[in-house]
Each structure stands twice: as C-alpha cells, then as structure tokens.
Design an enzyme around this catalytic site. Structure first.
Site, PDB file in Angstrom:
ATOM      1  N   SER A   1      26.216 -33.855 -13.147  1.00  0.00           N
ATOM      2  CA  SER A   1      26.683 -32.528 -12.754  1.00  0.00           C
ATOM      3  C   SER A   1      25.638 -31.428 -12.868  1.00  0.00           C
ATOM      4  CB  SER A   1      27.917 -32.151 -13.561  1.00  0.00           C
ATOM      5  OG  SER A   1      27.664 -32.248 -14.939  1.00  0.00           O
TER       6      SER A   1
ATOM      7  N   HIS B   1      31.852 -35.503  -9.082  1.00  0.00           N
ATOM      8  CA  HIS B   1      30.987 -34.850  -8.083  1.00  0.00           C
ATOM      9  C   HIS B   1      30.651 -35.760  -6.905  1.00  0.00           C
ATOM     10  CE1 HIS B   1      30.338 -31.339 -10.644  1.00  0.00           C
ATOM     11  NE2 HIS B   1      30.391 -32.202 -11.635  1.00  0.00           N
TER      12      HIS B   1
ATOM     13  N   LYS C   1      37.215 -30.121  -7.633  1.00  0.00           N
ATOM     14  CA  LYS C   1      35.998 -29.952  -6.825  1.00  0.00           C
ATOM     15  C   LYS C   1      36.363 -30.161  -5.344  1.00  0.00           C
ATOM     16  CE  LYS C   1      33.805 -31.194 -11.084  1.00  0.00           C
ATOM     17  NZ  LYS C   1      33.872 -29.872 -11.702  1.00  0.00           N
TER      18      LYS C   1
HETATM   19  N1  PMP Z   1      33.657 -34.920 -15.250  1.00  0.00           N
HETATM   20  C1  PMP Z   1      32.654 -34.240 -14.669  1.00  0.00           C
HETATM   21  C2  PMP Z   1      31.393 -34.963 -14.310  1.00  0.00           C
HETATM   22  C3  PMP Z   1      32.799 -32.872 -14.412  1.00  0.00           C
HETATM   23  O1  PMP Z   1      31.798 -32.182 -13.857  1.00  0.00           O
HETATM   24  C4  PMP Z   1      34.021 -32.232 -14.751  1.00  0.00           C
HETATM   25  C5  PMP Z   1      34.251 -30.755 -14.451  1.00  0.00           C
HETATM   26  N2  PMP Z   1      33.209 -29.921 -14.609  1.00  0.00           N
HETATM   27  C6  PMP Z   1      35.019 -32.986 -15.362  1.00  0.00           C
HETATM   28  C7  PMP Z   1      34.810 -34.321 -15.584  1.00  0.00           C
HETATM   29  C8  PMP Z   1      36.316 -32.344 -15.766  1.00  0.00           C
HETATM   30  O2  PMP Z   1      37.107 -32.115 -14.676  1.00  0.00           O
HETATM   31  P1  PMP Z   1      38.228 -30.964 -14.652  1.00  0.00           P
HETATM   32  O3  PMP Z   1      37.572 -29.716 -14.166  1.00  0.00           O
HETATM   33  O4  PMP Z   1      39.248 -31.500 -13.713  1.00  0.00           O
HETATM   34  O5  PMP Z   1      38.751 -30.845 -16.046  1.00  0.00           O
END
Ligand code: PMP
Length: 394
Positions: free
Chosen positions: A184, A212, A243
């Site tokens: 990310s 992602h 996302k």
């Molecule tokens: N895994 C990854 C790689 C993420 O980037 C994110 C969110 N930033 C999450 C899990 C968590 O997802 P959520 O926003 O649905 O809580």
C-alpha cells in the site's frame, strides 16, 4: 483524569510539534464527494490521495443502489451476521465475490481491517506460525498480535529471507504466509509465483491481502492471484470495499471448509454488527460495473501509465511501483510534510507517508491514480509536484 493517563498523554508531543510548525497534514476536512476534485475550506482541490481507484464512489448506479437498499432494508442491521444481522444481499454479495475471486465461498466483514483481525487470529493458534512481509498492512500485523501464535516477519519481498524463516520451522505445524498483493505504500507487488513455489516446498498455506489489487489486476480486476494465474494455489484471498469497490466493508474468500470454520471462529465477525444495507448494495453495484464495464479498469491503467511517465520525465524517484499507487520518495520527514502543505496550497491533495509507517529515509508522498482523473489533472499535479520540490530544495 488519572495521573498516569495524564502523564502518558503529556508525553505524546509529536503531533503538537508538527502542528506548531504549521505542517500538520492529517484529518483534513473535505466538504464534497470523494471525486477527482474535492472541496477543502471552500477551495477546489485536485484529489490524488483517494483509494477509489475506479472512481466509482459517485457513479450514479452505485449511488442509486445504495439509496434503494436504504429504502428497502433501512439504515442498519442492528446485530452481527451470526445472529440477527444476515440479509439476503449479504449472502448474494458473498456468492458473487466467491465467483469473482475464483473461490468456493466468501465471508463479509464490516471493514477490511476487521477481516484481517478476525481471519488471522481465528486461524493462527498457539502452536501455529504466521510468516508475513515486513511491509504488510497494519491490520495484518495486528491480526498476528491478536492470535496466540508465533509471528515471524521476513524482509520486504525477499524470497531468500522467507525461505530462511520457513526452513527453521517444524515440518508438521500450521504455517501461513501472509502478503499484501500490492503493497500500500510502495505500490509494488508480492512475488506470488516464487511464494507459491516456496510454500509448496515447505508445506505452508498462503493468504493474500488484495485490498489494492481488486479492480486493478487480473481479469475484470479479480486480483493478484488471477493476475498470475495462481488462484488455486492461494488458500485465502482477502479484500476491502473501501477502495475500488467504492463502499465500506471487507471479505475473505477461500474453500468451503475454511470459510465455514471462520464463520464460527472469527471474533470480529461474530461480535460485531454486519455491513449496512447501503454498503452491501454499493459494493454489489461496483462489482457489477467491474464485471460488465472493463473500460473503468482500462482507463485506470491509461492514467497510471501517463502519470508514471510524466513523473519519470521530471526525474522523480518513484521506486519499484507497478500499480496506480505512485510514491514519490522524498526521504526526509520534514520535507515530506512541507511538500504536502505546499501542494495543498497549490490545490493538490497528496498523502504524506512518514515514519513510523516507513523509515524516515524512505518517507514519501503517495499519489493514487483514479480511472476518472483527466490527463490534464494529472499534468497539473505532476507539474506542481515538480515545482514544489524545486521550491523546497532552495
Ligand atoms: N489491507 C490493506 C493492504 C489496506 O491498505 C487496508 C486499508 N488501508 C486494509 C487492509 C483495511 O481495509 P479497510 O479500509 O476496509 O479497513
């Protein structure tokens, strides 16, 4: 307030220091839709910090589905999936996601974060091993912490280190390798073919966090495993709706048995209210668009290539990204804050990533590309980043 708590709070001065310098870049208030242009303090600002890769958060069909769901089911489920909170649309979305990811079954959670917490802590017990990439998302790290198992970290994308860690473990125990499909902060991908070979050699399972990658990689955006043609080799695929899916919530997909096990062991599912009807309906509508209108993903990639080429032409350091996450490495926390502030003043929103999320020498601003950006918005952002960097270097 209790004295010890007061003292603890008083010791936390990091945010105050950045605020005193006038550089605090968090909790910026937006008063419009999450689009390629947003309103901040009455000013139009170009949005290059949104995870809505396909730009569907304000697509008319997605909005309409959400509104219709509220009309039919109301605003909340007032209970967990386990008890009173399972609607027919929860089950429909699970079936659709199983098909989409190429797995038998899927299970919804109220956020992606909760999916990782519940799945990892539900699977990894005292004698088990979770082995994860050091650049994985915080929710994976916390899932490991919540488990009573043994947690091992390997160097980012280092297959030699992963193998070294696995080699030392007993043969018969449960071992789960956990990686982000697309990382990310850095925008690079997990080396899934090599991970599969290593997992086969040492008898380990594989979990891929595809937050992602869904909507971005693989046919119709089915994710990392689909991209590499390795869907059958991955035990669990996790995703979020925050996302590309333009909603809120998360899920995990896998074989029938493991999903059924998780239905009875994932505490963040059992003891937390289910996804709201509006969130389920918007995720379903986004999935319809992903499956039936490939042009959104095609446009995302055209924009990504365009932005990437422009950033490289400006001589900027974008690391090893291969995705719509485009980091620009600044390699200094204060300069990263300065740049973020300066860019906002120039009408461009980017996210600063500083320590402890990454080490200070790896600090960066992160641009996230959306399918709905225009080339001229991308040109404007890149020109302003380049100018701002020159300004800061003075
Ligand atoms: N895994 C990854 C790689 C993420 O980037 C994110 C969110 N930033 C999450 C899990 C968590 O997802 P959520 O926003 O649905 O809580």
């Amino acid at each position: 307030m209790q004295k010890a708590l007061q003292e603890k709070i008083a010791r936390f001065t990091d945010a105050e220091q950045v605020k005193n310098l006038g550089l605090y870049p968090y909790f910026r208030v937006i008063s419009s839709e999450q689009d390629t242009e947003v309103m901040i303090k009455g000013k139009h600002v170009l949005m290059f910090g949104s995870n809505s890769y396909l730009g569907l958060t304000n697509h008319p069909k997605v909005k309409e589905a959400s509104i219709n769901a509220i009309s039919k089911y109301g605003t909340g489920c007032a209970g967990s999936r386990f008890l009173n909170g399972t609607l027919d649309i929860h089950v429909t979305l699970e079936e659709r996601l199983a098909r989409f990811t190429g797995k038998d079954a899927a299970l919804l959670f109220s956020t992606g974060f909760q999916a990782n917490l519940g799945v990892l802590s539900g699977i990894i017990g005292r004698k088990d091993y979770l082995i994860f990439d050091e650049c994985n998302h915080a929710s994976i790290i916390d899932g490991g912490r919540l488990s009573f198992g043994n947690v091992l970290k390997f160097s980012h994308n280092s297959m030699a280190d992963l193998e070294k860690k696995l080699k030392r473990l007993p043969g018969e125990v449960l071992k789960l390798i956990v990686v982000d499909g697309v990382f990310s902060m850095e925008g690079d991908m997990a080396k899934l073919p090599e991970i599969v070979a290593i997992a086969d050699k040492y008898g380990a399972g594989i979990f891929v966090d595809d937050a992602h990658s869904l909507g971005v990689f693989g046919e119709n955006g089915a994710g990392t495993a689909a991209h590499f043609g390795l869907t059958d080799k991955v035990d669990l695929i996790m995703g979020t709706f925050s996302k590309s899916f333009a909603s809120l919530g998360g899920f995990v997909a896998g074989g029938f048995a493991v999903i059924d096990y998780l239905k009875h062991h994932a505490r963040s599912l059992l003891f937390s209210a289910s996804m709201t009807p509006a969130s389920v309906a918007s995720a379903l509508a986004a999935l319809d668009l992903m499956e039936n209108e490939p042009e959104h993903m095609e446009r995302l990639w055209l924009n990504t290539e365009y932005a990437r080429d422009l950033l490289l032409k400006e001589g900027l350091d974008i690391g090893n990204t291969v995705s719509p996450i485009l980091p620009v490495y600044i390699r200094d926390n204060t300069k990263t804050f300065l740049l973020t502030k300066y860019l906002l003043e120039q009408g461009v929103f980017v996210n600063p990533i500083v320590s402890p999320a990454v080490s200070s020498s790896d600090s960066l601003i992160r641009l996230s590309i959306m399918a709905t950006h225009t080339f001229s918005q991308i040109e404007e952002a890149v020109t302003k980043i380049s100018q701002a960097l020159k300004q800061i270097a003075k």
